[in-house]
Design a protein around this motif. Structure first.
Motif, mmCIF file in Angstrom:
data_model
loop_
_atom_site.group_PDB
_atom_site.id
_atom_site.type_symbol
_atom_site.label_atom_id
_atom_site.label_comp_id
_atom_site.label_asym_id
_atom_site.label_seq_id
_atom_site.Cartn_x
_atom_site.Cartn_y
_atom_site.Cartn_z
ATOM 1 N N GLU A 51 7.039 6.365 4.701
ATOM 2 C CA GLU A 51 5.980 5.484 5.351
ATOM 3 C C GLU A 51 6.500 3.699 4.122
ATOM 4 O O GLU A 51 6.368 2.791 4.506
ATOM 5 C CB GLU A 51 4.492 5.453 4.508
ATOM 6 N N LYS A 75 2.661 1.635 -3.179
ATOM 7 C CA LYS A 75 1.579 1.420 -4.331
ATOM 8 C C LYS A 75 0.957 3.709 -3.891
ATOM 9 O O LYS A 75 1.286 3.959 -4.862
ATOM 10 C CB LYS A 75 0.427 1.458 -4.233
ATOM 11 N N ASN A 76 0.685 3.759 -2.939
ATOM 12 C CA ASN A 76 1.131 5.550 -2.879
ATOM 13 C C ASN A 76 1.695 6.024 -2.963
ATOM 14 O O ASN A 76 2.317 7.520 -3.085
ATOM 15 C CB ASN A 76 0.371 5.550 -1.169
ATOM 16 N N ARG A 77 3.384 5.537 -3.225
ATOM 17 C CA ARG A 77 4.579 6.655 -3.286
ATOM 18 C C ARG A 77 4.577 7.464 -2.532
ATOM 19 O O ARG A 77 5.235 8.434 -2.336
ATOM 20 C CB ARG A 77 4.104 7.288 -4.345
ATOM 21 N N VAL A 78 4.520 6.718 -1.074
ATOM 22 C CA VAL A 78 5.137 7.046 0.186
ATOM 23 C C VAL A 78 6.921 7.597 0.943
ATOM 24 O O VAL A 78 6.389 6.445 1.259
ATOM 25 C CB VAL A 78 4.131 7.468 1.037
ATOM 26 N N ILE A 114 1.036 -1.226 -0.037
ATOM 27 C CA ILE A 114 -0.144 0.208 -0.144
ATOM 28 C C ILE A 114 0.886 0.748 0.192
ATOM 29 O O ILE A 114 0.643 2.330 -0.546
ATOM 30 C CB ILE A 114 -0.916 -0.457 1.133
#
Length: 258
Positions: free
Chosen positions: A224, A218-221, A215
């Protein structure tokens, strides 16, 4: 507890940088101790552990208040403001919140007559005795966050130096700690809890952390991803210890493939 945290976190309005300001207040005196910033993971960690965690904008990582000094903040109550974009934590403060030695980071008051800031109150500890690498000239250096005079500044230089020296051995060090927890259980230890629950619980956590990595990626943070990968690596080490597999065996297999 994780589900409980998720419900609360989903109601917080993080800013464009993924952060929310967190005011820290003494539960007994009402004194404001500091102001820090939390991202989603830091808030999650705070709610689940009961100890305040923050996002460092200089080091780009999550840090626990008091992780070096021992001056932790035990969370007693958490409040959210009417707009949902600011948090208030009432805490039991161990020793002091400010890295400069004062109970509160807000220890200087405006002197309107002289147009300067004057110190109010007395120090409760001597920084040089707590942070081995502190320099007096850096006493009031902060992370660029108004009022956030925490242990973070002094932790930074020593920690970064230590990390530079220990990067190659940190996995083995963590592995050894996990082995010790298995051989010598400690009350309240999360690692001991995992071993007590058994392989099914351990593997369930590996699955959960793997999903969190997916996740986050996928969010490219980036922050995190780093945080979740660290969680996953820890749980994988628990699997290795539970299975009686050494890190050397993994290193040898990686070397063989290389």
């Amino acid at each position: 507890m994780e589900e409980f945290s998720a419900v609360l976190i989903d109601q917080v309005r993080f800013n464009s940088d993924g952060l929310v300001p967190a005011i820290i207040q003494d539960e007994n005196t009402g004194e404001v101790l500091m102001l820090g910033y939390m991202n989603r993971q830091a808030l999650k960690k705070s709610l689940e552990t009961g100890i305040t965690h923050f996002w460092s904008r200089t080091r780009r990582r999550i840090w626990m208040k008091g992780e070096t000094s021992g001056h932790i903040q035990k969370i007693k109550e958490v409040f959210i403001d009417c707009d949902g974009d600011a948090l208030l934590f009432k805490v039991e403060q161990v020793k002091a919140a400010c890295h400069a030695g004062y109970k509160s980071c807000f220890y200087r008051a405006a002197d309107k007559a002289n147009g300067t800031w004057i110190v109010k109150g007395e120090r409760v500890f001597i920084p040089e005795e707590v942070y081995a690498d502190v320099k007096k000239n850096d006493e009031y250096k902060t992370d660029g966050i108004a009022g956030q005079s925490t242990t973070e500044t002094y932790e930074k230089s020593s920690e970064e130096q230590n990390r530079a020296n220990e990067k190659a051995s940190i996995l083995q060090e963590l592995y050894d700690v996990i082995v010790d927890r298995k051989l010598h259980p400690r009350e309240g230890s999360y690692t001991c809890y995992l071993f007590e629950k058994g392989i099914d619980k351990i593997l369930k956590k590996v699955g959960e952390e793997s999903s969190e990595v997916i996740i986050a990626a996928k969010n490219r943070v980036k922050s995190e991803v780093v945080y979740e990968v660290s969680d996953l690596l820890y749980h994988l080490l628990v699997v290795l210890v539970e299975q009686g597999i050494s890190l050397d065996e993994v290193y040898d297999e990686l070397k063989r493939r290389r």
